[in-house]
Design a protein around this motif. Structure first.
Motif, PDB file in Angstrom:
ATOM      1  N   HIS A 188      19.391 -30.010  52.611  1.00  0.00           N
ATOM      2  CA  HIS A 188      20.279 -31.102  52.237  1.00  0.00           C
ATOM      3  C   HIS A 188      21.627 -30.853  52.922  1.00  0.00           C
ATOM      4  O   HIS A 188      22.140 -29.736  52.913  1.00  0.00           O
ATOM      5  CB  HIS A 188      20.454 -31.149  50.723  1.00  0.00           C
ATOM      6  N   PRO A 189      22.215 -31.873  53.545  1.00  0.00           N
ATOM      7  CA  PRO A 189      23.458 -31.668  54.296  1.00  0.00           C
ATOM      8  C   PRO A 189      24.566 -30.991  53.485  1.00  0.00           C
ATOM      9  O   PRO A 189      25.296 -30.140  54.010  1.00  0.00           O
ATOM     10  CB  PRO A 189      23.861 -33.091  54.706  1.00  0.00           C
ATOM     11  N   GLU A 190      24.702 -31.354  52.205  1.00  0.00           N
ATOM     12  CA  GLU A 190      25.750 -30.746  51.393  1.00  0.00           C
ATOM     13  C   GLU A 190      25.459 -29.277  51.120  1.00  0.00           C
ATOM     14  O   GLU A 190      26.388 -28.458  51.046  1.00  0.00           O
ATOM     15  CB  GLU A 190      25.917 -31.514  50.083  1.00  0.00           C
ATOM     16  N   VAL A 191      24.183 -28.932  50.960  1.00  0.00           N
ATOM     17  CA  VAL A 191      23.819 -27.533  50.733  1.00  0.00           C
ATOM     18  C   VAL A 191      24.082 -26.714  51.993  1.00  0.00           C
ATOM     19  O   VAL A 191      24.631 -25.604  51.932  1.00  0.00           O
ATOM     20  CB  VAL A 191      22.341 -27.409  50.303  1.00  0.00           C
ATOM     21  N   LEU A 192      23.701 -27.245  53.146  1.00  0.00           N
ATOM     22  CA  LEU A 192      23.960 -26.551  54.407  1.00  0.00           C
ATOM     23  C   LEU A 192      25.457 -26.346  54.614  1.00  0.00           C
ATOM     24  O   LEU A 192      25.901 -25.259  55.026  1.00  0.00           O
ATOM     25  CB  LEU A 192      23.379 -27.344  55.576  1.00  0.00           C
ATOM     26  N   ALA A 193      26.237 -27.377  54.337  1.00  0.00           N
ATOM     27  CA  ALA A 193      27.688 -27.268  54.508  1.00  0.00           C
ATOM     28  C   ALA A 193      28.276 -26.264  53.523  1.00  0.00           C
ATOM     29  O   ALA A 193      29.193 -25.500  53.879  1.00  0.00           O
ATOM     30  CB  ALA A 193      28.335 -28.638  54.310  1.00  0.00           C
ATOM     31  N   PHE A 194      27.756 -26.248  52.306  1.00  0.00           N
ATOM     32  CA  PHE A 194      28.232 -25.297  51.307  1.00  0.00           C
ATOM     33  C   PHE A 194      27.961 -23.859  51.750  1.00  0.00           C
ATOM     34  O   PHE A 194      28.835 -22.996  51.680  1.00  0.00           O
ATOM     35  CB  PHE A 194      27.547 -25.574  49.961  1.00  0.00           C
ATOM     36  N   HIS A 195      26.748 -23.604  52.229  1.00  0.00           N
ATOM     37  CA  HIS A 195      26.408 -22.259  52.691  1.00  0.00           C
ATOM     38  C   HIS A 195      27.254 -21.872  53.900  1.00  0.00           C
ATOM     39  O   HIS A 195      27.695 -20.716  54.017  1.00  0.00           O
ATOM     40  CB  HIS A 195      24.924 -22.176  53.035  1.00  0.00           C
ATOM     41  N   ARG A 196      27.493 -22.813  54.787  1.00  0.00           N
ATOM     42  CA  ARG A 196      28.331 -22.516  55.958  1.00  0.00           C
ATOM     43  C   ARG A 196      29.740 -22.144  55.503  1.00  0.00           C
ATOM     44  O   ARG A 196      30.353 -21.202  56.028  1.00  0.00           O
ATOM     45  CB  ARG A 196      28.377 -23.725  56.892  1.00  0.00           C
ATOM     46  N   LEU A 197      30.258 -22.877  54.524  1.00  0.00           N
ATOM     47  CA  LEU A 197      31.590 -22.579  53.980  1.00  0.00           C
ATOM     48  C   LEU A 197      31.643 -21.159  53.428  1.00  0.00           C
ATOM     49  O   LEU A 197      32.569 -20.396  53.721  1.00  0.00           O
ATOM     50  CB  LEU A 197      31.924 -23.588  52.875  1.00  0.00           C
ATOM     51  N   VAL A 198      30.631 -20.791  52.655  1.00  0.00           N
ATOM     52  CA  VAL A 198      30.622 -19.468  52.020  1.00  0.00           C
ATOM     53  C   VAL A 198      30.459 -18.362  53.047  1.00  0.00           C
ATOM     54  O   VAL A 198      31.203 -17.371  53.046  1.00  0.00           O
ATOM     55  CB  VAL A 198      29.502 -19.396  50.962  1.00  0.00           C
ATOM     56  N   PHE A 199      29.491 -18.508  53.937  1.00  0.00           N
ATOM     57  CA  PHE A 199      29.160 -17.427  54.858  1.00  0.00           C
ATOM     58  C   PHE A 199      30.204 -17.232  55.956  1.00  0.00           C
ATOM     59  O   PHE A 199      30.266 -16.171  56.575  1.00  0.00           O
ATOM     60  CB  PHE A 199      27.789 -17.672  55.494  1.00  0.00           C
ATOM     61  N   THR A 200      31.034 -18.269  56.231  1.00  0.00           N
ATOM     62  CA  THR A 200      32.003 -18.163  57.324  1.00  0.00           C
ATOM     63  C   THR A 200      33.441 -17.999  56.825  1.00  0.00           C
ATOM     64  O   THR A 200      34.359 -17.944  57.642  1.00  0.00           O
ATOM     65  CB  THR A 200      31.925 -19.397  58.249  1.00  0.00           C
ATOM     66  N   THR A 201      33.638 -17.924  55.509  1.00  0.00           N
ATOM     67  CA  THR A 201      34.969 -17.696  54.942  1.00  0.00           C
ATOM     68  C   THR A 201      35.035 -16.279  54.405  1.00  0.00           C
ATOM     69  O   THR A 201      34.360 -15.960  53.423  1.00  0.00           O
ATOM     70  CB  THR A 201      35.270 -18.697  53.818  1.00  0.00           C
ATOM     71  N   PRO A 202      35.814 -15.387  55.023  1.00  0.00           N
ATOM     72  CA  PRO A 202      35.797 -13.973  54.636  1.00  0.00           C
ATOM     73  C   PRO A 202      36.046 -13.721  53.152  1.00  0.00           C
ATOM     74  O   PRO A 202      35.362 -12.895  52.539  1.00  0.00           O
ATOM     75  CB  PRO A 202      36.909 -13.376  55.503  1.00  0.00           C
ATOM     76  N   SER A 203      37.002 -14.427  52.548  1.00  0.00           N
ATOM     77  CA  SER A 203      37.302 -14.162  51.139  1.00  0.00           C
ATOM     78  C   SER A 203      36.139 -14.568  50.236  1.00  0.00           C
ATOM     79  O   SER A 203      35.874 -13.918  49.221  1.00  0.00           O
ATOM     80  CB  SER A 203      38.571 -14.897  50.710  1.00  0.00           C
ATOM     81  N   LEU A 204      35.424 -15.634  50.610  1.00  0.00           N
ATOM     82  CA  LEU A 204      34.265 -16.058  49.825  1.00  0.00           C
ATOM     83  C   LEU A 204      33.096 -15.099  50.031  1.00  0.00           C
ATOM     84  O   LEU A 204      32.414 -14.723  49.071  1.00  0.00           O
ATOM     85  CB  LEU A 204      33.854 -17.479  50.209  1.00  0.00           C
ATOM     86  N   ALA A 205      32.872 -14.691  51.288  1.00  0.00           N
ATOM     87  CA  ALA A 205      31.792 -13.755  51.571  1.00  0.00           C
ATOM     88  C   ALA A 205      32.027 -12.442  50.833  1.00  0.00           C
ATOM     89  O   ALA A 205      31.082 -11.812  50.337  1.00  0.00           O
ATOM     90  CB  ALA A 205      31.691 -13.508  53.071  1.00  0.00           C
TER      91      ALA A 205
END
Length: 208
Positions: free
Chosen positions: A110-127
């Motif tokens: 789902h586009p929103e799920v993919l975007a959410f995972h991209r946000l998490v995996f590419t943001t150091p503080s979230l990762a």
């Protein structure tokens, strides 16, 4: 007039969801670091103190979705059948997640799920915060498996395997493939990963 308890709970739940949904929409549109807590509060039409009553940190606005799965591996092992080993129970649980395209397995396009995972995996503080969730889950799983070093090592290995599997699945989807197309590979990868875990253990941990 005092509001009924059920009504207050529903209003709090709606406020919680409104703040979280608003935050994630802003983060996806502009990036995590570019959006302030004040921006989120204004868009959600709440005060900053109200926002912080629901979410202690800016990162929690995103990662509460991960918190919903906190302790899941430990629960799976604790609730398994009497003749089912811990690794078998965890393997079956992950496979079931793949079959229903659960976002936590990384296999959801789902586009929103993919975007959410991209946000998490590419943001150091979230990762970094995700790593802390994994460490908490690791301790909970080790406590269920036993108290010795074998239990701690097995818990660490299982959660590392699940993390690698999920990120591998997500990356394939991020590269443009569909979840349905990747599903057979994801199942094969999971089977191979748990087989490797099983080859080094009989599915039990030292009781001491």
């Amino acid at each position: 007039m005092i509001e009924p308890t059920g009504l207050r709970a529903r209003k709090k739940a709606r406020t919680h969801d409104t703040i979280a949904d608003t935050a994630i929409s802003l983060f996806l549109a502009h990036g995590f670091d570019a959006v302030s807590v004040a921006d989120i509060a204004a868009a959600a039409e709440v005060s900053k103190p109200t926002l912080f009553r629901y979410f202690a940190t800016k990162e929690d606005l995103v990662l509460h979705r991960f918190a919903d799965h906190g302790g899941e591996a430990a629960r799976v092992v604790r609730d398994r059948g009497p003749d089912v080993t811990p690794l078998t129970a965890l393997h079956q649980h992950f496979r079931a997640g793949l079959d229903r395209y659960d976002p936590v397995t990384g296999l959801n396009d789902h586009p929103e799920v993919l975007a959410f995972h991209r946000l998490v995996f590419t943001t150091p503080s979230l990762a970094g915060r995700v790593t802390q969730y994994l460490l908490d889950d690791e301790k909970a799983l080790a406590d269920v498996l036993g108290s010795g070093i074998t239990a701690r090592l097995q818990a660490a290995q299982v959660l590392a395997v699940q993390r690698v599997l999920a990120q591998t699945n997500w990356q394939k989807l991020a590269d443009g493939r569909t979840a349905r197309d990747v599903h057979p590979e994801a199942v094969a990868d999971a089977d191979q990963a748990f087989a490797q875990l099983r080859s080094g253990t009989d599915g039990t941990a030292d009781p001491a």
